[in-house]
Design a protein around this motif. Structure first.
Motif, PDB file in Angstrom:
ATOM      1  N   GLU A 271     -11.434  43.648 -44.081  1.00  0.00           N
ATOM      2  CA  GLU A 271     -11.519  45.184 -42.930  1.00  0.00           C
ATOM      3  C   GLU A 271     -11.733  46.142 -44.064  1.00  0.00           C
ATOM      4  N   ALA A 272     -11.976  45.803 -45.197  1.00  0.00           N
ATOM      5  CA  ALA A 272     -12.046  47.000 -46.475  1.00  0.00           C
ATOM      6  C   ALA A 272     -13.536  47.423 -46.211  1.00  0.00           C
ATOM      7  N   SER A 273     -14.573  46.333 -46.124  1.00  0.00           N
ATOM      8  CA  SER A 273     -15.955  46.682 -46.111  1.00  0.00           C
ATOM      9  C   SER A 273     -16.201  46.794 -44.291  1.00  0.00           C
ATOM     10  N   SER A 274     -15.362  47.374 -43.587  1.00  0.00           N
ATOM     11  CA  SER A 274     -15.586  47.686 -42.369  1.00  0.00           C
ATOM     12  C   SER A 274     -14.896  49.020 -42.487  1.00  0.00           C
ATOM     13  N   TYR A 275     -13.985  48.854 -43.171  1.00  0.00           N
ATOM     14  CA  TYR A 275     -12.995  50.191 -43.123  1.00  0.00           C
ATOM     15  C   TYR A 275     -13.972  51.805 -43.732  1.00  0.00           C
ATOM     16  N   TYR A 276     -14.475  51.057 -44.565  1.00  0.00           N
ATOM     17  CA  TYR A 276     -15.347  51.863 -45.297  1.00  0.00           C
ATOM     18  C   TYR A 276     -16.654  51.964 -44.978  1.00  0.00           C
ATOM     19  N   PHE A 277     -17.327  51.020 -45.081  1.00  0.00           N
ATOM     20  CA  PHE A 277     -18.488  51.159 -44.790  1.00  0.00           C
ATOM     21  C   PHE A 277     -19.221  51.338 -43.584  1.00  0.00           C
ATOM     22  N   ASP A 278     -18.138  50.315 -42.192  1.00  0.00           N
ATOM     23  CA  ASP A 278     -18.477  49.878 -41.487  1.00  0.00           C
ATOM     24  C   ASP A 278     -19.907  48.714 -41.281  1.00  0.00           C
ATOM     25  N   LYS A 279     -19.740  47.531 -42.710  1.00  0.00           N
ATOM     26  CA  LYS A 279     -20.605  47.025 -42.408  1.00  0.00           C
ATOM     27  C   LYS A 279     -20.334  45.492 -42.770  1.00  0.00           C
ATOM     28  N   ALA A 280     -20.506  44.563 -42.834  1.00  0.00           N
ATOM     29  CA  ALA A 280     -20.731  43.109 -43.937  1.00  0.00           C
ATOM     30  C   ALA A 280     -19.912  42.902 -45.194  1.00  0.00           C
ATOM     31  N   PRO A 281     -19.336  41.968 -45.791  1.00  0.00           N
ATOM     32  CA  PRO A 281     -18.805  42.223 -47.189  1.00  0.00           C
ATOM     33  C   PRO A 281     -20.231  42.229 -47.675  1.00  0.00           C
ATOM     34  N   SER A 282     -20.680  40.842 -47.190  1.00  0.00           N
ATOM     35  CA  SER A 282     -22.514  40.394 -48.115  1.00  0.00           C
ATOM     36  C   SER A 282     -23.452  41.803 -48.083  1.00  0.00           C
ATOM     37  N   GLN A 283     -23.207  42.972 -47.139  1.00  0.00           N
ATOM     38  CA  GLN A 283     -24.447  43.643 -47.024  1.00  0.00           C
ATOM     39  C   GLN A 283     -23.818  45.063 -48.152  1.00  0.00           C
ATOM     40  N   LEU A 284     -22.922  45.105 -48.526  1.00  0.00           N
ATOM     41  CA  LEU A 284     -22.590  46.005 -50.019  1.00  0.00           C
ATOM     42  C   LEU A 284     -23.674  46.652 -50.459  1.00  0.00           C
ATOM     43  N   THR A 285     -23.593  47.909 -50.737  1.00  0.00           N
ATOM     44  CA  THR A 285     -24.942  47.967 -52.129  1.00  0.00           C
ATOM     45  C   THR A 285     -24.097  47.739 -53.165  1.00  0.00           C
ATOM     46  N   LEU A 286     -24.289  47.810 -54.387  1.00  0.00           N
ATOM     47  CA  LEU A 286     -23.931  48.261 -55.981  1.00  0.00           C
ATOM     48  C   LEU A 286     -23.171  48.895 -56.044  1.00  0.00           C
ATOM     49  N   ASP A 287     -23.058  50.370 -55.089  1.00  0.00           N
ATOM     50  CA  ASP A 287     -22.280  51.280 -55.699  1.00  0.00           C
ATOM     51  C   ASP A 287     -21.255  51.734 -54.988  1.00  0.00           C
ATOM     52  N   GLU A 288     -21.298  50.575 -53.774  1.00  0.00           N
ATOM     53  CA  GLU A 288     -20.007  50.558 -52.771  1.00  0.00           C
ATOM     54  C   GLU A 288     -19.016  50.010 -53.268  1.00  0.00           C
ATOM     55  N   CYS A 289     -19.782  48.393 -54.244  1.00  0.00           N
ATOM     56  CA  CYS A 289     -19.376  47.281 -54.464  1.00  0.00           C
ATOM     57  C   CYS A 289     -18.235  48.089 -55.607  1.00  0.00           C
ATOM     58  N   VAL A 290     -18.631  48.510 -56.774  1.00  0.00           N
ATOM     59  CA  VAL A 290     -18.176  49.297 -58.035  1.00  0.00           C
ATOM     60  C   VAL A 290     -17.122  49.930 -57.189  1.00  0.00           C
ATOM     61  N   TYR A 291     -17.815  50.981 -56.512  1.00  0.00           N
ATOM     62  CA  TYR A 291     -16.047  51.696 -55.841  1.00  0.00           C
ATOM     63  C   TYR A 291     -15.186  50.785 -54.573  1.00  0.00           C
ATOM     64  N   LEU A 292     -15.437  49.827 -54.324  1.00  0.00           N
ATOM     65  CA  LEU A 292     -14.314  49.101 -53.945  1.00  0.00           C
ATOM     66  C   LEU A 292     -13.186  48.887 -55.044  1.00  0.00           C
ATOM     67  N   ALA A 293     -13.851  47.570 -56.196  1.00  0.00           N
ATOM     68  CA  ALA A 293     -13.851  47.731 -57.237  1.00  0.00           C
ATOM     69  C   ALA A 293     -12.507  48.312 -58.263  1.00  0.00           C
ATOM     70  N   SER A 294     -12.847  49.920 -57.519  1.00  0.00           N
ATOM     71  CA  SER A 294     -12.139  50.781 -58.699  1.00  0.00           C
ATOM     72  C   SER A 294     -10.383  51.384 -58.084  1.00  0.00           C
ATOM     73  N   ILE A 295     -10.527  51.167 -56.919  1.00  0.00           N
ATOM     74  CA  ILE A 295      -9.394  51.611 -55.806  1.00  0.00           C
ATOM     75  C   ILE A 295      -8.050  50.636 -55.749  1.00  0.00           C
ATOM     76  N   ILE A 296      -8.700  49.920 -55.849  1.00  0.00           N
ATOM     77  CA  ILE A 296      -8.035  48.223 -56.244  1.00  0.00           C
ATOM     78  C   ILE A 296      -5.872  48.847 -57.045  1.00  0.00           C
ATOM     79  N   PRO A 297      -6.256  49.377 -57.414  1.00  0.00           N
ATOM     80  CA  PRO A 297      -5.317  49.692 -58.830  1.00  0.00           C
ATOM     81  C   PRO A 297      -4.240  50.361 -57.742  1.00  0.00           C
ATOM     82  N   SER A 298      -4.544  51.713 -57.114  1.00  0.00           N
ATOM     83  CA  SER A 298      -3.735  52.120 -55.916  1.00  0.00           C
ATOM     84  C   SER A 298      -4.999  52.911 -54.346  1.00  0.00           C
ATOM     85  N   PRO A 299      -4.486  51.250 -54.156  1.00  0.00           N
ATOM     86  CA  PRO A 299      -5.445  51.895 -52.531  1.00  0.00           C
ATOM     87  C   PRO A 299      -4.752  52.563 -51.671  1.00  0.00           C
ATOM     88  N   LYS A 300      -4.186  53.167 -51.392  1.00  0.00           N
ATOM     89  CA  LYS A 300      -3.799  53.768 -50.760  1.00  0.00           C
ATOM     90  C   LYS A 300      -3.881  54.742 -50.716  1.00  0.00           C
TER      91      LYS A 300
END
Length: 663
Positions: free
Chosen positions: A552-581
């Motif tokens: 859901e997160a990969s679609s919600y932010y970048f409209d793509k599958a988790p396997s298609q995420l770039t390095l920057d997108e992955c680092v961003y997603l990791a950064s919001i885990i402590p406070s995702p809302k």
């Protein structure tokens, strides 16, 4: 002739001595009431000068050889309600002790009176008595005595003021804390022949109980054995703290024993035990339901030395069938050091499970185990060298095996199941963890960059630890002590997984203790593989408002599958885990990440590079900036128009501090 003269001289000397003694006794009786009035006047002046209170006694006089009778005793703080009023007190004093400056009461009779504690907008009516005077503090600090001498002197003074024969009738304690009222009436108390018995009437709101205290008390021998219980079969409800602090508690009986208070070899030894039956406590910070301990006992051996206070390791704590030896020490010999140790000797695991307090470990109810275990805790903190903190926690297993799970069936992690997050006490929409969910993503279909970024940010040693990282706990304790608040946790991915799947999100002691024990069982019984645990973790954690799982997160932010995420997108997603809302506050009005968020993501990439998790080639065309192209972009536009944008300054500070603490 010479012998006769000596005899006459001796007789005359005895006569003169007798006359002097009689004169002294006569003088004592003639002037003792005057001396008593002077003492009362002195006490009244001190009360007025030091405590801004009026202390009066309508009449005070000696009665018999060593008795003193006082009537109409009152203490009234200035501009406040009367603090104390007693109709009559009759007591006797040990004269030989008094001549050495040591006041020791022999008998005491007290009739009809009250102590009144009142709090209004100006504060409590006893507030002037709360702070020691400057000269008293200086006298204590300049005395040169160690802890042992000071404690012994204080205990001796207190015990000397407890008479060996005592009768108290109708003395009430009333509390009015801004309208919260409590009345405790000591209807009668009798101490004679070392036997004490009292009856206490307690009323608060709709509660009305009669308590009893009964047993042996010998203040001169410094020993006691007392039991505190209710006159009927109901549990004693502890008053006041429920209305004042929201803590409901009660018990059937308390047994307190003091075996001895002795000074030996320059050390003060205080020995005894205390036990409680059917103790209950209910508070939202402890658990979501009543916590009940059937039986608990504490055998204590306290030591006071010149420069330390310690609870000796010969002390024992027993909680149902759980029995362990605690050790605690506070020392100021050189540095200020706090030390804590605990040892649970080898015991059956099933006895441990069945001894856990009811209501505190609901997920363990019904669990069965075989084998034994022992446990050791070693903690040492040097106030002057905080970074040298010692924290060591270890369990030794002996055939330990879980044969039946309780409410928390950890084995469900290995198959498909339905997950429902709990937010603000409410269950959220169901999320299927399995192939029936179109967003479900197996681990091998998640970008390796995301796996590595999340592990770097959340738990770098996930694949090597057994649920806990001792060093992380140690650093968390150091950080929390330095900041004097709980500013840093030490949660691993294993702990986050257990918390999300099996526990609620309540910030209670119960939830944290259950989390620790469940993680230990999950990791040390190899119930699920590390790969499976990580896969479930990626598919259940919250990545945004009502966004669960990486699909859901990969679609919600970048409209793509988790396997298609770039390095920057992955680092961003990791950064919001402590406070995702609150992800939207990382973005500026132009829709781009704010500068501090870009710096944070670059910091994570650099760590990944140093650890060999990514190569320099992987960072080509990766600037640290991202563009939200999925449904989440609507949330950014809403944030740009929100009237609460001014508050984002505070949220920016939160994320900046979070990024500083992340590593």
């Amino acid at each position: 002739m010479r012998k006769l003269n000596k005899k006459k001289i001796a007789v005359k000397a005895l006569i003169i001595l007798g006359v002097l003694i009689v004169a002294a006794i006569a003088s004592f009786f003639a002037f003792r009431n005057m001396a008593l009035q002077k003492a009362v006047e002195k006490a009244s002046n001190k009360m007025s000068r030091d405590y801004n209170s009026a202390f009066t006694i309508k009449s005070a006089k000696f009665k018999g050889l060593s008795g003193i009778e006082m009537k109409g005793i009152t203490i009234v703080p200035k501009n406040a309600d009367t603090l104390l009023q007693v109709q009559e007190i009759t007591t006797s004093i040990n004269l030989s002790r008094m001549l050495t400056g040591d006041v020791q009461l022999g008998t005491l009779e007290m009739k009809t009176g009250y102590i009144q504690l009142v709090k209004n907008n100006a504060g409590w009516n006893f507030r002037s008595f709360l702070h020691a005077k400057k000269e008293d503090k200086e006298e204590a600090s300049d005395s040169g005595d160690g802890y042992a001498d000071r404690a012994y002197r204080l205990l001796t003074k207190v015990l000397n003021l407890v008479p060996t024969d005592m009768q108290v009738q109708d003395i009430a304690l009333s509390v009015n804390d801004m309208g919260r009222r409590l009345n405790v009436n000591l209807q009668q108390l009798k101490l004679a022949d070392e036997q004490l018995e009292s009856t206490i009437k307690v009323t608060e709101d709709t509660i009305s109980q009669t308590w009893k205290v009964k047993g042996m008390a010998d203040p001169r021998g410094r020993i006691a054995d007392l039991k505190f219980f209710n006159t009927d079969t109901s549990r004693i409800a502890v008053p006041y703290i429920s209305n004042r602090f929201g803590i409901k508690s009660g018990f059937d009986a308390i047994h307190v024993n003091v075996k001895g208070i002795e000074m030996e070899g320059g050390e003060l030894h205080v020995d005894g035990y205390a036990s409680i039956e059917n103790f209950m406590v209910n508070n939202k910070r402890i658990a979501l339901k009543d916590v009940v301990i059937d039986n608990a006992r504490f055998d204590y051996h306290l030591l006071f030395g010149d420069d330390f206070i310690a609870l000796d390791s010969t002390s024992t704590v027993q909680l149902n069938k759980i029995k362990f030896n605690p050790y605690a020490k506070y020392s100021v010999a050189g540095d200020t050091i706090y030390e804590l140790k605990a040892h649970i000797p080898k015991m059956p695991a099933q006895d441990f499970i069945t001894s856990l307090p009811n209501g505190l470990f609901t997920n363990f109810e019904g669990m069965e185990a075989e084998g034994n275990f022992s446990y050791n805790l070693n903690f040492l903190f040097n106030k002057n060298k905080p970074n040298k903190l010692v924290f060591d926690s270890s369990i030794k297993r002996d055939g330990l095996k879980i044969t039946k799970y309780g409410e928390a069936n950890l084995a469900k992690l290995n198959g498909a199941f339905t997950y429902r997050a709990i937010d603000n006490g409410r269950a959220q929409r169901p999320v299927i963890v399995g192939s029936a969910n179109p967003y479900y993503t197996p681990l091998d279909q998640i970008s390796p960059f995301l796996r590595k970024a999340v592990l770097t940010s959340e738990d770098p040693s996930f694949f090597s630890h057994r649920g806990f990282i001792t060093e992380a706990f140690r650093q968390s304790i150091i950080k929390n002590i330095k900041t004097k608040k709980f500013s840093r946790g030490g949660s691993t991915i294993s702990m986050q997984l257990v918390k999300n799947v099996f526990l609620n999100r309540s910030k209670t002691l119960s939830r944290k203790l259950e989390e620790i024990l469940l993680v230990y069982i999950l990791e040390n019984n190899r119930i699920a593989s590390k790969e499976r645990m990580l896969e479930v973790y990626f598919n259940i954690i919250e990545w945004g408002p009502d966004v669960y799982g990486i699909g859901e997160a990969s679609s919600y932010y970048f409209d793509k599958a988790p396997s298609q995420l770039t390095l920057d997108e992955c680092v961003y997603l990791a950064s919001i885990i402590p406070s995702p809302k609150s992800f939207m506050y990382r973005f500026g009005e132009d829709g781009n990440l704010k500068s501090y968020a870009v710096r944070h993501n670059k910091y994570v990439r650099d760590i990944m590079l140093r650890r060999g998790l990514i190569t320099p080639e992987d960072t080509i065309a990766q600037s640290g900036k991202i563009t939200v192209t999925g449904r989440g972009r609507g949330r950014l536009r809403l944030n740009e128009r929100s009237i609460f944008v001014a508050d984002s300054v505070q949220i920016d500070d939160f994320f900046k501090n979070l990024s500083k603490q992340a590593f």
